[in-house]
Design a protein around this motif. Structure first.
Motif, PDB file in Angstrom:
ATOM      1  N   MET A  72       2.313  18.274  34.620  1.00 32.65           N
ATOM      2  CA  MET A  72       2.890  17.090  33.973  1.00 32.65           C
ATOM      3  C   MET A  72       2.156  16.794  32.671  1.00 32.65           C
ATOM      4  N   PHE A  73       0.837  16.955  32.684  1.00 33.85           N
ATOM      5  CA  PHE A  73       0.074  16.764  31.445  1.00 33.85           C
ATOM      6  C   PHE A  73       0.514  17.792  30.392  1.00 33.85           C
ATOM      7  N   LYS A  74       0.786  19.015  30.827  1.00 33.40           N
ATOM      8  CA  LYS A  74       1.256  20.063  29.913  1.00 33.40           C
ATOM      9  C   LYS A  74       2.643  19.690  29.365  1.00 33.40           C
ATOM     10  N   VAL A  75       3.520  19.197  30.235  1.00 30.37           N
ATOM     11  CA  VAL A  75       4.841  18.758  29.789  1.00 30.37           C
ATOM     12  C   VAL A  75       4.688  17.690  28.706  1.00 30.37           C
ATOM     13  N   ASN A  76       3.778  16.759  28.908  1.00 30.81           N
ATOM     14  CA  ASN A  76       3.576  15.701  27.917  1.00 30.81           C
ATOM     15  C   ASN A  76       3.038  16.254  26.599  1.00 30.81           C
ATOM     16  N   GLU A  77       2.190  17.286  26.673  1.00 31.51           N
ATOM     17  CA  GLU A  77       1.705  17.921  25.446  1.00 31.51           C
ATOM     18  C   GLU A  77       2.865  18.587  24.696  1.00 31.51           C
ATOM     19  N   VAL A  78       3.717  19.279  25.441  1.00 27.75           N
ATOM     20  CA  VAL A  78       4.878  19.945  24.838  1.00 27.75           C
ATOM     21  C   VAL A  78       5.799  18.911  24.210  1.00 27.75           C
ATOM     22  N   ARG A  79       6.070  17.876  24.959  1.00 25.22           N
ATOM     23  CA  ARG A  79       6.949  16.798  24.477  1.00 25.22           C
ATOM     24  C   ARG A  79       6.388  16.173  23.199  1.00 25.22           C
ATOM     25  N   SER A  80       5.100  15.946  23.188  1.00 24.47           N
ATOM     26  CA  SER A  80       4.424  15.375  22.020  1.00 24.47           C
ATOM     27  C   SER A  80       4.539  16.315  20.816  1.00 24.47           C
ATOM     28  N   ALA A  81       4.359  17.596  21.055  1.00 17.40           N
ATOM     29  CA  ALA A  81       4.457  18.582  19.972  1.00 17.40           C
ATOM     30  C   ALA A  81       5.874  18.613  19.400  1.00 17.40           C
ATOM     31  N   LEU A  82       6.870  18.605  20.277  1.00 14.73           N
ATOM     32  CA  LEU A  82       8.259  18.660  19.829  1.00 14.73           C
ATOM     33  C   LEU A  82       8.644  17.414  19.034  1.00 14.73           C
ATOM     34  N   ARG A  83       7.961  16.329  19.285  1.00  9.02           N
ATOM     35  CA  ARG A  83       8.266  15.076  18.598  1.00  9.02           C
ATOM     36  C   ARG A  83       7.470  14.906  17.301  1.00  9.02           C
ATOM     37  N   GLN A  84       6.829  15.977  16.864  1.00  4.97           N
ATOM     38  CA  GLN A  84       6.129  15.941  15.578  1.00  4.97           C
ATOM     39  C   GLN A  84       7.129  15.936  14.409  1.00  4.97           C
ATOM     40  N   ALA A  85       8.379  16.227  14.725  1.00  3.95           N
ATOM     41  CA  ALA A  85       9.454  16.183  13.729  1.00  3.95           C
ATOM     42  C   ALA A  85      10.413  15.067  14.143  1.00  3.95           C
ATOM     43  N   PRO A  86      11.168  14.519  13.195  1.00  9.02           N
ATOM     44  CA  PRO A  86      12.018  13.366  13.519  1.00  9.02           C
ATOM     45  C   PRO A  86      13.160  13.688  14.494  1.00  9.02           C
ATOM     46  N   MET A  87      13.512  12.633  15.252  1.00  6.23           N
ATOM     47  CA  MET A  87      14.629  12.693  16.189  1.00  6.23           C
ATOM     48  C   MET A  87      14.493  13.929  17.086  1.00  6.23           C
ATOM     49  N   GLU A 119       6.495  23.527  10.694  1.00  8.78           N
ATOM     50  CA  GLU A 119       5.201  24.190  10.851  1.00  8.78           C
ATOM     51  C   GLU A 119       4.280  23.393  11.767  1.00  8.78           C
ATOM     52  N   LYS A 120       4.310  22.091  11.654  1.00 10.19           N
ATOM     53  CA  LYS A 120       3.478  21.231  12.505  1.00 10.19           C
ATOM     54  C   LYS A 120       3.852  21.406  13.979  1.00 10.19           C
ATOM     55  N   VAL A 121       5.148  21.413  14.276  1.00  3.80           N
ATOM     56  CA  VAL A 121       5.628  21.590  15.648  1.00  3.80           C
ATOM     57  C   VAL A 121       5.223  22.965  16.177  1.00  3.80           C
ATOM     58  N   ILE A 122       5.523  23.991  15.403  1.00  2.86           N
ATOM     59  CA  ILE A 122       5.240  25.368  15.822  1.00  2.86           C
ATOM     60  C   ILE A 122       3.750  25.585  16.016  1.00  2.86           C
ATOM     61  N   SER A 123       2.964  25.086  15.090  1.00  2.00           N
ATOM     62  CA  SER A 123       1.500  25.239  15.166  1.00  2.00           C
ATOM     63  C   SER A 123       0.950  24.593  16.440  1.00  2.00           C
ATOM     64  N   ARG A 124       1.405  23.400  16.742  1.00  2.00           N
ATOM     65  CA  ARG A 124       0.903  22.693  17.935  1.00  2.00           C
ATOM     66  C   ARG A 124       1.328  23.415  19.213  1.00  2.00           C
ATOM     67  N   LEU A 125       2.555  23.908  19.255  1.00  2.00           N
ATOM     68  CA  LEU A 125       3.001  24.642  20.450  1.00  2.00           C
ATOM     69  C   LEU A 125       2.228  25.941  20.629  1.00  2.00           C
ATOM     70  N   LYS A 126       1.842  26.569  19.533  1.00  2.14           N
ATOM     71  CA  LYS A 126       1.001  27.773  19.614  1.00  2.14           C
ATOM     72  C   LYS A 126      -0.385  27.407  20.150  1.00  2.14           C
ATOM     73  N   GLU A 127      -0.921  26.294  19.662  1.00  5.66           N
ATOM     74  CA  GLU A 127      -2.249  25.837  20.113  1.00  5.66           C
ATOM     75  C   GLU A 127      -2.295  25.621  21.621  1.00  5.66           C
TER      76      GLU A 127
END
Length: 131
Positions: A72-87, A119-127
């Motif tokens: 669940m913590f991982k899901v929240n990290e993914v969700r947070s990364a995906l929301r680095q871009a609008p909408m 790039e921000k979204v992709i970079s965070r998901l790679k991290e």
């Protein structure tokens, strides 16, 4: 934010003798909902990363509560990364990368993320090991 008190009141109002399967409508509330008797989620993250959501729900339902909590913590990290871009543009950006194109958004939604936002979204998901 998810209103946990409201969720508890709703789930507490379900007669334990009645068969009712409750699905969450937000990735962020999945673990809490399952802890109160829910059985899964209608998930936006699962459109792009289905294995993550399936693994979390399966772990919880199998009694592997600590594993489900970590996921669940991982899901929240993914969700947070995906929301680095609008909408939903982060979801659309990554959907195209993982072979799950989500089409385009119509106005008034933001049609596409900027190159910097992508790039921000992709970079965070790679991290966090998702790409």
């Amino acid at each position: 934010l998810i209103d946990i008190m409201h969720l508890q009141q709703v789930m507490g109002g379900v007669d334990p003798e009645r068969h009712l399967e409750v699905l969450g409508g937000s990735d962020a509330s999945t673990y809490a909902l399952m802890a109160m008797g829910g059985c899964g989620v209608i998930s936006w993250v699962s459109v792009i990363f289905p294995k993550l959501i399936i693994e979390m729900c399966d772990a919880y339902l199998a009694g592997e509560i600590e594993k489900a909590r970590r996921l669940m913590f991982k899901v929240n990290e993914v969700r947070s990364a995906l929301r680095q871009a609008p909408m939903d543009t982060g979801y659309r950006t990554v959907g195209a990368i993982v072979g799950c194109p989500l089409g385009y958004a119509r106005r008034p939604m933001t049609p596409e993320a900027t190159p910097e936002q992508k790039e921000k979204v992709i970079s965070r998901l790679k991290e966090i090991g998702m790409l």
